[in-house]
Design a protein around this motif. Structure first.
Motif, PDB file in Angstrom:
ATOM      1  N   GLU A  75      15.176   6.862   2.974  1.00  0.00           N
ATOM      2  CA  GLU A  75      15.051   5.419   2.766  1.00  0.00           C
ATOM      3  C   GLU A  75      14.092   4.809   3.784  1.00  0.00           C
ATOM      4  N   ASN A  76      14.204   5.274   5.048  1.00  0.00           N
ATOM      5  CA  ASN A  76      13.280   4.781   6.082  1.00  0.00           C
ATOM      6  C   ASN A  76      11.842   5.171   5.748  1.00  0.00           C
ATOM      7  N   LYS A  77      11.657   6.411   5.280  1.00  0.00           N
ATOM      8  CA  LYS A  77      10.306   6.871   4.920  1.00  0.00           C
ATOM      9  C   LYS A  77       9.771   6.075   3.731  1.00  0.00           C
ATOM     10  N   CYS A  78      10.664   5.740   2.786  1.00  0.00           N
ATOM     11  CA  CYS A  78      10.226   4.934   1.637  1.00  0.00           C
ATOM     12  C   CYS A  78       9.762   3.553   2.101  1.00  0.00           C
ATOM     13  N   VAL A  79      10.540   2.950   3.010  1.00  0.00           N
ATOM     14  CA  VAL A  79      10.159   1.646   3.554  1.00  0.00           C
ATOM     15  C   VAL A  79       8.832   1.785   4.305  1.00  0.00           C
ATOM     16  N   GLU A  80       8.727   2.836   5.111  1.00  0.00           N
ATOM     17  CA  GLU A  80       7.498   3.077   5.880  1.00  0.00           C
ATOM     18  C   GLU A  80       6.318   3.299   4.940  1.00  0.00           C
ATOM     19  N   TYR A  81       6.549   4.047   3.847  1.00  0.00           N
ATOM     20  CA  TYR A  81       5.488   4.299   2.860  1.00  0.00           C
ATOM     21  C   TYR A  81       5.041   2.980   2.219  1.00  0.00           C
ATOM     22  N   ASP A  82       6.039   2.166   1.849  1.00  0.00           N
ATOM     23  CA  ASP A  82       5.694   0.878   1.241  1.00  0.00           C
ATOM     24  C   ASP A  82       4.864   0.026   2.201  1.00  0.00           C
ATOM     25  N   GLU A  83       5.274  -0.017   3.477  1.00  0.00           N
ATOM     26  CA  GLU A  83       4.532  -0.790   4.481  1.00  0.00           C
ATOM     27  C   GLU A  83       3.124  -0.222   4.661  1.00  0.00           C
ATOM     28  N   THR A  84       3.033   1.103   4.728  1.00  0.00           N
ATOM     29  CA  THR A  84       1.727   1.743   4.892  1.00  0.00           C
ATOM     30  C   THR A  84       0.850   1.481   3.669  1.00  0.00           C
ATOM     31  N   SER A  85       1.462   1.522   2.466  1.00  0.00           N
ATOM     32  CA  SER A  85       0.692   1.240   1.240  1.00  0.00           C
ATOM     33  C   SER A  85       0.164  -0.193   1.264  1.00  0.00           C
ATOM     34  N   ARG A  86       1.008  -1.140   1.694  1.00  0.00           N
ATOM     35  CA  ARG A  86       0.564  -2.541   1.780  1.00  0.00           C
ATOM     36  C   ARG A  86      -0.586  -2.670   2.790  1.00  0.00           C
ATOM     37  N   LYS A  87      -0.421  -2.024   3.936  1.00  0.00           N
ATOM     38  CA  LYS A  87      -1.468  -2.085   4.960  1.00  0.00           C
ATOM     39  C   LYS A  87      -2.753  -1.467   4.429  1.00  0.00           C
ATOM     40  N   LEU A  88      -2.617  -0.337   3.701  1.00  0.00           N
ATOM     41  CA  LEU A  88      -3.794   0.322   3.131  1.00  0.00           C
ATOM     42  C   LEU A  88      -4.489  -0.617   2.145  1.00  0.00           C
ATOM     43  N   GLU A  89      -3.692  -1.284   1.330  1.00  0.00           N
ATOM     44  CA  GLU A  89      -4.283  -2.236   0.375  1.00  0.00           C
ATOM     45  C   GLU A  89      -4.980  -3.371   1.118  1.00  0.00           C
ATOM     46  N   GLN A  90      -4.361  -3.836   2.214  1.00  0.00           N
ATOM     47  CA  GLN A  90      -4.977  -4.895   3.007  1.00  0.00           C
ATOM     48  C   GLN A  90      -6.287  -4.413   3.620  1.00  0.00           C
ATOM     49  N   LYS A 120      -8.158  -1.976   2.479  1.00  0.00           N
ATOM     50  CA  LYS A 120      -9.128  -1.832   1.375  1.00  0.00           C
ATOM     51  C   LYS A 120      -9.728  -3.184   1.015  1.00  0.00           C
ATOM     52  N   ASP A 121      -8.826  -4.181   0.915  1.00  0.00           N
ATOM     53  CA  ASP A 121      -9.320  -5.523   0.587  1.00  0.00           C
ATOM     54  C   ASP A 121     -10.296  -6.010   1.655  1.00  0.00           C
ATOM     55  N   GLN A 122      -9.932  -5.781   2.926  1.00  0.00           N
ATOM     56  CA  GLN A 122     -10.810  -6.184   4.020  1.00  0.00           C
ATOM     57  C   GLN A 122     -12.129  -5.414   3.945  1.00  0.00           C
ATOM     58  N   LEU A 123     -12.047  -4.127   3.620  1.00  0.00           N
ATOM     59  CA  LEU A 123     -13.256  -3.310   3.505  1.00  0.00           C
ATOM     60  C   LEU A 123     -14.147  -3.829   2.392  1.00  0.00           C
ATOM     61  N   PHE A 124     -13.529  -4.117   1.242  1.00  0.00           N
ATOM     62  CA  PHE A 124     -14.320  -4.650   0.128  1.00  0.00           C
ATOM     63  C   PHE A 124     -14.953  -5.996   0.492  1.00  0.00           C
ATOM     64  N   GLU A 125     -14.198  -6.848   1.210  1.00  0.00           N
ATOM     65  CA  GLU A 125     -14.742  -8.140   1.641  1.00  0.00           C
ATOM     66  C   GLU A 125     -15.908  -7.938   2.603  1.00  0.00           C
ATOM     67  N   LYS A 126     -15.736  -7.040   3.545  1.00  0.00           N
ATOM     68  CA  LYS A 126     -16.786  -6.787   4.532  1.00  0.00           C
ATOM     69  C   LYS A 126     -17.995  -6.151   3.849  1.00  0.00           C
ATOM     70  N   GLU A 127     -17.731  -5.253   2.894  1.00  0.00           N
ATOM     71  CA  GLU A 127     -18.828  -4.629   2.165  1.00  0.00           C
ATOM     72  C   GLU A 127     -19.577  -5.689   1.362  1.00  0.00           C
ATOM     73  N   ALA A 128     -18.775  -6.576   0.754  1.00  0.00           N
ATOM     74  CA  ALA A 128     -19.416  -7.655  -0.020  1.00  0.00           C
ATOM     75  C   ALA A 128     -20.207  -8.563   0.934  1.00  0.00           C
ATOM     76  N   ASP A 129     -19.594  -8.875   2.108  1.00  0.00           N
ATOM     77  CA  ASP A 129     -20.311  -9.699   3.096  1.00  0.00           C
ATOM     78  C   ASP A 129     -21.586  -8.988   3.554  1.00  0.00           C
ATOM     79  N   TYR A 130     -21.495  -7.698   3.778  1.00  0.00           N
ATOM     80  CA  TYR A 130     -22.639  -6.914   4.233  1.00  0.00           C
ATOM     81  C   TYR A 130     -23.739  -6.923   3.167  1.00  0.00           C
ATOM     82  N   ARG A 131     -23.364  -6.744   1.916  1.00  0.00           N
ATOM     83  CA  ARG A 131     -24.366  -6.743   0.835  1.00  0.00           C
ATOM     84  C   ARG A 131     -25.010  -8.124   0.700  1.00  0.00           C
TER      85      ARG A 131
END
Length: 144
Positions: free
Chosen positions: A105-120, A122-133
């Protein structure tokens, strides 16, 4: 006197016959008594033998009962020990299961948090990539 003698002889003869008859009767009763005594001794021996056999059977039965009770007791003790071990193992496995479930259960919670952070990220990367372009495009546009 002859008459008296004859009467005495008759009485003596009668008494003699009675004594012989009594002796004969006494002898037959004595023989019957000895026969009864012999039968009694034989029956007495049979009764003693039957008693000894009954005592042996009783002792054997008691030994069998004791053996059965002991084997039942031993088996009961063995099964009791097995049951205690199985209960201990069950408790141990239950604890392990609960620990692993908690970890999962702890690993599932940790996975969910890590997935959210990864999505964040990715979103930041896409924003920065878009800003860079955009910045690159603006820089190209300004050079022209």
């Amino acid at each position: 006197m002859k008459k008296a003698m004859k009467k005495l002889q008759d009485d003596l003869s009668s008494a003699s016959i009675k004594v012989q008859w009594a002796n004969s009767k006494h002898k037959s009763e004595l023989d019957a008594h000895q026969s009864t005594r012999a039968k009694l001794a034989g029956m007495d021996a049979k009764i003693r033998e039957a008693k000894e056999e009954a005592n042996m059977i009783r002792a054997n039965c008691q030994a069998m009962i004791d053996k059965y009770q002991n084997s039942e007791e031993i088996q009961s003790n063995a099964l009791g020990s097995k049951l205690e071990k199985l209960e201990y193992d069950h408790e141990d496995l239950k604890k392990q299961y609960d620990m692993m479930k908690s970890k999962y259960e702890n690993k599932c919670v940790e996975y969910d948090e890590t997935s959210r952070k990864l999505e964040q990220v990715k979103d930041q990367l896409f924003e920065k990539e878009a800003d860079y372009r955009r910045a690159l495009q603006e820089s190209k546009n300004q050079r022209r």
